[in-house]
Design a protein around this motif. Sequence first.
Motif, PDB file in Angstrom:
ATOM      1  N   LEU A 145       4.390   2.352   1.379  1.00 22.43           N
ATOM      2  CA  LEU A 145       5.642   2.018   2.013  1.00 22.43           C
ATOM      3  C   LEU A 145       6.512   2.158   1.918  1.00 22.43           C
ATOM      4  O   LEU A 145       7.174   0.741   3.062  1.00 22.43           O
ATOM      5  N   GLY A 146       7.321   3.362   2.296  1.00 25.35           N
ATOM      6  CA  GLY A 146       8.741   3.216   2.876  1.00 25.35           C
ATOM      7  C   GLY A 146       8.913   4.757   3.066  1.00 25.35           C
ATOM      8  O   GLY A 146       9.237   4.816   3.937  1.00 25.35           O
ATOM      9  N   TYR A 147       7.400   5.568   3.433  1.00 26.69           N
ATOM     10  CA  TYR A 147       7.789   7.046   4.224  1.00 26.69           C
ATOM     11  C   TYR A 147       6.468   7.147   4.427  1.00 26.69           C
ATOM     12  O   TYR A 147       6.093   8.163   4.438  1.00 26.69           O
ATOM     13  N   PHE A 148       5.707   6.238   5.639  1.00 22.96           N
ATOM     14  CA  PHE A 148       4.090   6.392   6.474  1.00 22.96           C
ATOM     15  C   PHE A 148       5.067   6.120   7.950  1.00 22.96           C
ATOM     16  O   PHE A 148       4.181   6.988   8.647  1.00 22.96           O
ATOM     17  N   ILE A 149       5.158   5.534   8.195  1.00 22.45           N
ATOM     18  CA  ILE A 149       4.317   4.370   8.959  1.00 22.45           C
ATOM     19  C   ILE A 149       5.102   5.452  10.304  1.00 22.45           C
ATOM     20  O   ILE A 149       4.873   5.069  12.053  1.00 22.45           O
ATOM     21  N   ASN A 150       6.415   6.680  10.647  1.00 24.90           N
ATOM     22  CA  ASN A 150       5.976   7.554  11.452  1.00 24.90           C
ATOM     23  C   ASN A 150       5.700   7.796  12.117  1.00 24.90           C
ATOM     24  O   ASN A 150       5.872   8.595  12.303  1.00 24.90           O
ATOM     25  N   THR A 151       4.895   8.069  10.908  1.00 23.07           N
ATOM     26  CA  THR A 151       2.909   9.525  10.572  1.00 23.07           C
ATOM     27  C   THR A 151       2.511   8.908  12.336  1.00 23.07           C
ATOM     28  O   THR A 151       1.504   9.697  12.075  1.00 23.07           O
ATOM     29  N   TRP A 221       3.954  -6.557   6.845  1.00 22.61           N
ATOM     30  CA  TRP A 221       3.405  -6.844   5.659  1.00 22.61           C
ATOM     31  C   TRP A 221       3.455  -6.253   4.455  1.00 22.61           C
ATOM     32  O   TRP A 221       2.905  -6.299   3.255  1.00 22.61           O
ATOM     33  N   TYR A 222       3.431  -4.701   5.196  1.00 18.29           N
ATOM     34  CA  TYR A 222       3.456  -3.731   3.355  1.00 18.29           C
ATOM     35  C   TYR A 222       5.095  -3.023   3.179  1.00 18.29           C
ATOM     36  O   TYR A 222       5.437  -2.986   3.817  1.00 18.29           O
ATOM     37  N   THR A 223       5.339  -4.171   2.557  1.00 18.79           N
ATOM     38  CA  THR A 223       7.094  -4.304   1.986  1.00 18.79           C
ATOM     39  C   THR A 223       6.989  -4.633   0.075  1.00 18.79           C
ATOM     40  O   THR A 223       5.363  -4.522  -0.013  1.00 18.79           O
ATOM     41  N   PRO A 224       8.167  -4.134  -0.203  1.00 20.84           N
ATOM     42  CA  PRO A 224       8.155  -4.084  -1.788  1.00 20.84           C
ATOM     43  C   PRO A 224       7.355  -5.530  -2.303  1.00 20.84           C
ATOM     44  O   PRO A 224       7.040  -5.843  -3.347  1.00 20.84           O
ATOM     45  N   ASN A 225       8.316  -6.315  -1.347  1.00 19.24           N
ATOM     46  CA  ASN A 225       7.958  -7.680  -1.800  1.00 19.24           C
ATOM     47  C   ASN A 225       6.998  -8.417  -2.099  1.00 19.24           C
ATOM     48  O   ASN A 225       6.852  -9.731  -2.135  1.00 19.24           O
ATOM     49  N   ASN A 226       6.339  -7.591  -0.782  1.00 20.16           N
ATOM     50  CA  ASN A 226       4.816  -7.971  -0.378  1.00 20.16           C
ATOM     51  C   ASN A 226       3.888  -7.554  -1.278  1.00 20.16           C
ATOM     52  O   ASN A 226       2.524  -7.507  -0.627  1.00 20.16           O
ATOM     53  N   ALA A 227       4.351  -6.482  -2.888  1.00 26.08           N
ATOM     54  CA  ALA A 227       3.060  -5.659  -3.245  1.00 26.08           C
ATOM     55  C   ALA A 227       3.625  -6.269  -4.390  1.00 26.08           C
ATOM     56  O   ALA A 227       3.755  -6.199  -5.231  1.00 26.08           O
ATOM     57  N   VAL A 228       1.683  -5.454  -5.106  1.00 29.23           N
ATOM     58  CA  VAL A 228       2.448  -5.249  -6.570  1.00 29.23           C
ATOM     59  C   VAL A 228       1.712  -3.904  -7.213  1.00 29.23           C
ATOM     60  O   VAL A 228       0.593  -3.301  -6.765  1.00 29.23           O
ATOM     61  N   LEU A 229       2.167  -3.234  -7.626  1.00 33.34           N
ATOM     62  CA  LEU A 229       2.056  -2.060  -8.506  1.00 33.34           C
ATOM     63  C   LEU A 229       1.515  -2.699  -9.891  1.00 33.34           C
ATOM     64  O   LEU A 229       2.375  -2.846 -10.437  1.00 33.34           O
ATOM     65  N   THR A 230       0.308  -1.873 -10.171  1.00 38.36           N
ATOM     66  CA  THR A 230      -0.793  -2.083 -11.537  1.00 38.36           C
ATOM     67  C   THR A 230      -0.865  -0.871 -11.771  1.00 38.36           C
ATOM     68  O   THR A 230      -1.490   0.420 -11.130  1.00 38.36           O
ATOM     69  N   ILE A 231      -0.557  -0.339 -13.353  1.00 40.01           N
ATOM     70  CA  ILE A 231      -0.716   0.744 -13.832  1.00 40.01           C
ATOM     71  C   ILE A 231      -1.334   0.223 -14.888  1.00 40.01           C
ATOM     72  O   ILE A 231      -0.621  -0.099 -15.591  1.00 40.01           O
ATOM     73  N   LYS A 245      10.916   3.209 -10.114  1.00 43.35           N
ATOM     74  CA  LYS A 245      11.723   2.871 -10.194  1.00 43.35           C
ATOM     75  C   LYS A 245      12.780   4.382  -9.928  1.00 43.35           C
ATOM     76  O   LYS A 245      13.270   3.929  -8.369  1.00 43.35           O
ATOM     77  N   LYS A 246      12.543   4.711  -9.743  1.00 38.54           N
ATOM     78  CA  LYS A 246      12.822   6.264  -9.079  1.00 38.54           C
ATOM     79  C   LYS A 246      12.062   6.540  -7.773  1.00 38.54           C
ATOM     80  O   LYS A 246      13.189   6.696  -6.691  1.00 38.54           O
ATOM     81  N   TYR A 247      11.007   6.107  -7.385  1.00 39.67           N
ATOM     82  CA  TYR A 247      10.142   7.050  -6.436  1.00 39.67           C
ATOM     83  C   TYR A 247      10.050   4.933  -5.314  1.00 39.67           C
ATOM     84  O   TYR A 247      10.594   5.608  -3.926  1.00 39.67           O
ATOM     85  N   PHE A 248      10.195   4.006  -5.819  1.00 35.07           N
ATOM     86  CA  PHE A 248      10.109   2.511  -5.145  1.00 35.07           C
ATOM     87  C   PHE A 248      10.927   2.150  -4.921  1.00 35.07           C
ATOM     88  O   PHE A 248      11.740   0.741  -4.315  1.00 35.07           O
TER      89      PHE A 248
END
Length: 944
Positions: A145-151, A221-231, A245-248
């Motif tokens: 979500l935060g460190y991908f699209i540049n690649t 569309w690939y933003t934190p407010n449009n996503a759910v993280l389930t563990i 909280k640290k990573y996201f």
Amino acid sequence: MKHSYRIIIFSIAFIFISCDDGKKDNNTSDNVATDISIPFEKHTLDNGLTVIFHEDKSDPVVAVALTAHVGSAREKEGKTGFAHLFEHLLFLESENLGKGGLDAMSARIGGSGANGSTSRDVTNYYQTVPKDALEKMIWAEADKLGYFINTVTEPVLAKEKQVVKNEKRQSVDNNAYGHESYVIGKNLYPEGHPYNWQVIGSLEDLQNASLQDVKDFYNDWYTPNNAVLTIAGDFDKTQALQWVKKYFGEIKRGKEVKKAQVKPIELTASKKLFYEDNFAQTPRLNLTWPTVVNYHKDSYALDILGTYLSRGKKAPLNQIVIETDKVADQARAYHYTSELAGQFSIVARAYDNVDLDSVYESVYKALKQFEENGISQNDLDRIKTKKETEFYQGLSSVLGKGFQLTQYEILAGDAGFLSEDVKNMQAVTVEDVQNAYNIYIKDKSYVMTSFVPKGQTELAIVNSKEAKVKEEKIIEGAEESFDTSVAATYERSPSSFDRSIEPEYGAAPTLEVPSVYQDKLDSGLKVLGIEDNEIPLVQLQLDVKGGMLFEEIEKTGVSNMLAQLMNKGTMNRTPAQLEEAIEQLGASISVRASDESLSVNASSLSRNYNKVMSLVSEILLEPRWDKDEFELLKKQTISRIQQQKASPRAIASNEFDKLIFGKDHILAQNNLGTEKSVANITLEDLKDYYTKYITPQLASFKIVGAIDQKKVIESLQNINENWVKRDVTLPTISSFPELTAPQIYFYDVPNAKQSILTFGNATVTSDHEDFYKTQILNYRLGGGGFASQLTQELREGKGYTYGIRSAFNSSPKAGKFVINSGVRSNVTFESTALIKEILSNYGSSFTEDDMEVTKSYLIKSSARSFESQSAKLRMLTNIDENNLPVDYAIQRQEEVTSLNVNEMKRLINDYIKPDKMIYLIVGDKNTQFNKLEKLGLGKPILLN
């Protein structure tokens, strides 16, 4: 599997409660109120990310799923397939994991393999890992979500376009009826509707997608407010929230995403279309009506309607289309819902040369029967009970539970929607089902498609218009070239800490082997079991060794026909009565045959176990020998054999066995038989096989579930006392041809969009002392998914294929080493040459790093070995078939630990021999055959 565009269908959760009127059949389910819940915690970060936790300490594993509320419905016409493309791209590289970093990490940590799926409405990224790797997974998922699209660079995009196009060729273009969904979507939904196009998109749109188009779609569309993280699984929730909280936490919020609003679909008139299918061997009819969205009050009744119309002997479609009119070997109805619309379909696959107008008339008669009779309360109760069992099965893993919570959160707006979902399903009445039919199906307009074999348009529904489908042409050198080794240059995204440092492992889980009990009854029947009380279900398997091994080649198919007929009633129950008795218990019982065995498989609610075992005993000991069912099975089996001729993959599998085992060897035969052999089989042949070879001395009973050993042994007394012992031993099979040189074969499928490659040779059996070592040596070659060299070279490096794997597939009687892949047709030669090169160099190039990754994966992945009941049942089968000790999993860990590179090189040289292999290609001869002689594998031999 990974990077596929299959749609995840989540279980509908409900509990069935009935009142006892004092009149209970012996096989009626003990339906009682049951409190089912999935406890969870929900958190929302400041950037809008929704976080859901479900704690389950039953196994030392944890499932992590990141789900974005974006599917093909968020795309625009002319720019389709983007959501599915990102399902692929998000696995490839990120700023902090590097190129291929997620797959490399998954291998090291013993994960199930980073996977994904895309539907119309959502995209999922998920993996189950040992619990000590949770922080690593949270770290890795945050990069998406935060460190991908540049690649994402032009070469990366170009390569992944090829992979996606290969997936479409494999799942759509090279399959019988593959374009059916496309034709229906284009005609059911109007232009501009987000379901008008397919999830996988079009080849043209994918090819035309620019790098900026792709980046814009991601940023929207690939933003934190449009996503759910389930563990879900075995973890500490307080610590996990700190990691999240640290990573996201510092990933920026995206634009506000509005809930999509689309008007209900209305067809003003029915549409009739036909299509000449390059791969279809028999015609198929499909009728589809527009319906309602997920969780609409009528969706529950429509779901039950689909089940009632087509599942079981009493189902109107089965009674009329299949059994009375005998115009089709398969007829099914189902309701499929999504966030913005739903559709109800009836699909009937006709027999060879049957006119689809006659199939339509038959379907219409079945619907008229439903209109007159409706559904009974008894049938409604039966279907609900069955769905309860299916719901529990969906919750048998922590990933299944996590998916269910995510589904509710995104599409129902509440992760705790379970209780409402339960209430809605419980509330369905017989009147609701009838009303749903009247509202959405009866006299309503539909889309009707006729898919017919090439040159048989006369079989299509009269007055149908030809469907417009754009077929890809096979052109040599048509694909653009790319160099994925070019490193992306970009300014790294800012972060408050160094994200390039991979987190450390947590406390390592220990491998705990389930407690296994074993017994041998007076009849000779072996019993193996594991008591597992995690969910109130039982799974069992009764295997009788033999299968095709007892057959004559001119009568192949007898054991398969026998297994199928044993499902069709017992001495005291008609097929319909047996089926109803099973379904009233919410159970499933089936008999099926493989090459080397015949097995009875069952699953049920544990409260109904004894009644299910009573039915298993009937099926096993009291066959009905129904003549009408036997004749219908013969007809259906011949149709299945004809259908296999439409599948390049089935062709490859059947032809390859003939080549490595010898065409006259019993194990080279298709266990369905041939059209000729099945036609020659009589009911007496089945009785003769049953009398001679179905015996407890060759049988074993394996069971896993919420039932104790004492009750299991008691439940087997009828079988133990009444199953007749017979003096029979397994036949000794003849040896296989010995290969002294490589040989290449070709099977022509004109206009095939892919070539199916099947390479390999006969090898060790599963009880051989080196068998597990072959599994070890194969991990880095082609058994480790994205950690394997074949995948890295042919998919990631070249974009030739959607998937490739190698495996040592063995049984106690035979073994074979096989490489399988579907490659785009115009790189058939190049793909074969590259595979041969990889095989030739595998031993010499195997390194200490390869050894370390292999060990790490095989040892750490053992934490996932026994999570589900199915996994535990496989464990019991391994113990039984190969005479393994109960703690064989621990012994295998020790075996892996003791291996070194020199030993691996020896094993590779012993078992990977590219100069003594069969190379089989199933594809388009006109464009691919002539150049294959240059491979140095002998002169190609054409098989057809």
